[in-house]
Design a protein around this motif. Structure first.
Motif, PDB file in Angstrom:
ATOM      1  N   PHE A 105       1.867  10.468  -3.934  1.00 16.61           N
ATOM      2  CA  PHE A 105       1.571  10.957  -2.586  1.00 16.61           C
ATOM      3  C   PHE A 105       2.866  11.136  -1.797  1.00 16.61           C
ATOM      4  O   PHE A 105       3.749  10.287  -1.852  1.00 16.61           O
ATOM      5  CB  PHE A 105       0.664   9.983  -1.841  1.00 16.61           C
ATOM      6  N   VAL A 142      -8.052   7.047   0.413  1.00 21.14           N
ATOM      7  CA  VAL A 142      -7.188   8.156  -0.020  1.00 21.14           C
ATOM      8  C   VAL A 142      -7.374   8.438  -1.498  1.00 21.14           C
ATOM      9  O   VAL A 142      -7.409   9.593  -1.923  1.00 21.14           O
ATOM     10  CB  VAL A 142      -5.708   7.855   0.303  1.00 21.14           C
ATOM     11  N   HIS A 143      -7.502   7.400  -2.285  1.00 24.43           N
ATOM     12  CA  HIS A 143      -7.731   7.611  -3.715  1.00 24.43           C
ATOM     13  C   HIS A 143      -9.089   8.281  -3.935  1.00 24.43           C
ATOM     14  O   HIS A 143      -9.249   9.095  -4.844  1.00 24.43           O
ATOM     15  CB  HIS A 143      -7.643   6.287  -4.474  1.00 24.43           C
ATOM     16  N   GLU A 144     -10.046   7.960  -3.080  1.00 22.57           N
ATOM     17  CA  GLU A 144     -11.364   8.596  -3.184  1.00 22.57           C
ATOM     18  C   GLU A 144     -11.265  10.091  -2.910  1.00 22.57           C
ATOM     19  O   GLU A 144     -11.871  10.896  -3.632  1.00 22.57           O
ATOM     20  CB  GLU A 144     -12.320   7.961  -2.166  1.00 22.57           C
ATOM     21  N   CYS A 145     -10.475  10.468  -1.880  1.00 20.43           N
ATOM     22  CA  CYS A 145     -10.399  11.885  -1.554  1.00 20.43           C
ATOM     23  C   CYS A 145      -9.359  12.597  -2.403  1.00 20.43           C
ATOM     24  O   CYS A 145      -9.321  13.825  -2.436  1.00 20.43           O
ATOM     25  CB  CYS A 145     -10.099  12.097  -0.076  1.00 20.43           C
ATOM     26  N   GLY A 146      -8.484  11.828  -3.058  1.00 16.11           N
ATOM     27  CA  GLY A 146      -7.443  12.456  -3.863  1.00 16.11           C
ATOM     28  C   GLY A 146      -7.923  12.824  -5.232  1.00 16.11           C
ATOM     29  O   GLY A 146      -7.299  13.575  -5.953  1.00 16.11           O
ATOM     30  N   SER A 160       2.563   1.711  -3.399  1.00 14.39           N
ATOM     31  CA  SER A 160       1.668   2.164  -4.471  1.00 14.39           C
ATOM     32  C   SER A 160       1.286   3.622  -4.286  1.00 14.39           C
ATOM     33  O   SER A 160       1.187   4.378  -5.274  1.00 14.39           O
ATOM     34  CB  SER A 160       0.415   1.287  -4.529  1.00 14.39           C
ATOM     35  N   LEU A 161       1.085   4.044  -3.057  1.00 14.12           N
ATOM     36  CA  LEU A 161       0.752   5.445  -2.798  1.00 14.12           C
ATOM     37  C   LEU A 161       1.910   6.355  -3.202  1.00 14.12           C
ATOM     38  O   LEU A 161       1.700   7.409  -3.818  1.00 14.12           O
ATOM     39  CB  LEU A 161       0.419   5.643  -1.320  1.00 14.12           C
ATOM     40  N   ASP A 203       2.161   6.667  -6.831  1.00 14.10           N
ATOM     41  CA  ASP A 203       1.085   7.493  -7.366  1.00 14.10           C
ATOM     42  C   ASP A 203       1.283   8.977  -7.077  1.00 14.10           C
ATOM     43  O   ASP A 203       0.423   9.800  -7.421  1.00 14.10           O
ATOM     44  CB  ASP A 203      -0.267   7.045  -6.799  1.00 14.10           C
ATOM     45  N   VAL A 227      -5.882   2.826   1.545  1.00 11.11           N
ATOM     46  CA  VAL A 227      -5.461   3.207   0.195  1.00 11.11           C
ATOM     47  C   VAL A 227      -6.680   3.577  -0.662  1.00 11.11           C
ATOM     48  O   VAL A 227      -6.662   4.589  -1.380  1.00 11.11           O
ATOM     49  CB  VAL A 227      -4.676   2.048  -0.475  1.00 11.11           C
ATOM     50  N   ALA A 228      -7.749   2.816  -0.549  1.00 13.15           N
ATOM     51  CA  ALA A 228      -8.962   3.098  -1.321  1.00 13.15           C
ATOM     52  C   ALA A 228      -9.573   4.430  -0.921  1.00 13.15           C
ATOM     53  O   ALA A 228     -10.004   5.216  -1.774  1.00 13.15           O
ATOM     54  CB  ALA A 228      -9.988   1.973  -1.126  1.00 13.15           C
ATOM     55  N   GLY A 261       0.803  -1.211   0.000  1.00  9.55           N
ATOM     56  CA  GLY A 261       0.000   0.000   0.000  1.00  9.55           C
ATOM     57  C   GLY A 261       0.836   1.260   0.000  1.00  9.55           C
ATOM     58  O   GLY A 261       0.576   2.197  -0.775  1.00  9.55           O
TER      59      GLY A 261
END
Length: 216
Positions: A101, A212-216, A95-96, A99, A209-210, A92
């Motif tokens: 972060f 954070v991607h939602e809020c990112g 991958s962050l 991406d 992780v899911a 996790g």
């Protein structure tokens, strides 16, 4: 993204409980039940000892316990650190970071202990900044540690999220003006976490992780 350490990235609570028990045994202090010790995880170590012993932080016995704790903790926890990393954390975090972060740690551990634990667990290289309790004037739940991280990274609070397993983490996020993700697999119960009103509540690191991607 700012992460708590104990109970969020690494399952150190059981090691912490064992270390507390070893300290009490070495000093011939009365045994304290594991639940009481577990309930203090997330607090700075001096505050934790004071709470479980029922004394003030300036009581001499607290300083003695803390000194012994710092010498005992590495012997118990560091050798097992890689096996204590929660499921999904290695992949996790990687991958962050890939991406884009920026990743940091804000912990109520002293910085030397936090750094040693992160290195032993194989996680240190994932984080740009690590802030410990002895690097701020007020530890979590005060927002100072989070604000120090944001300043060092040059990131506004509106673009940051705090991830932790206790109300101390969520309250720090509120105070700093950040979003928060509370994880249910650590120290505090779902009811405790919800009482602090986190932005998200998840039950696994992949859930972090899911979110954070939602809020990112």
């Amino acid at each position: 993204m700012i992460f708590d350490l104990d109970g969020t990235l690494v399952d150190t609570p059981r090691g912490i409980i064992t270390t507390f028990a070893a300290v009490f045994a070495q000093l011939d202090l009365p045994t304290v039940d594991s639940g009481s010790i577990r309930g203090t995880i997330g607090l700075p170590v001096p505050a934790a000892f004071a709470k479980v012993l029922g004394v003030s932080e300036d009581d001499p016995v607290v300083a003695t316990c803390v000194d012994l704790y710092w010498s005992t903790f590495p012997k118990i926890v560091l050798p097992m650190a890689p096996q204590l990393v929660f499921r999904g954390v290695f992949d996790g975090l990687r991958s962050l970071r890939e991406d884009g972060f920026l990743l940091a740690v804000a912990t109520n551990k002293f910085i030397a202990t936090a750094e040693s634990l992160l290195v032993a667990a194989g996680l240190r290289e994932e984080f740009s900044v690590v802030v410990g309790a002895d690097q701020v004037s007020k530890p979590k739940p005060d927002p100072e540690a989070g604000l120090v991280v944001l300043q060092r990274l040059g990131v506004p609070a509106a673009n940051a999220v705090m991830v932790g397993d206790t109300t101390h983490d969520v309250l720090m996020a509120h105070g700093a003006g950040m979003s928060s993700i509370a994880v249910t697999y650590g120290v505090h119960s779902v009811e405790q976490l919800l009482s602090a009103n986190p932005t998200w509540l998840v039950d696994s690191f992949p859930g972090v992780v899911a979110a954070v991607h939602e809020c990112g």
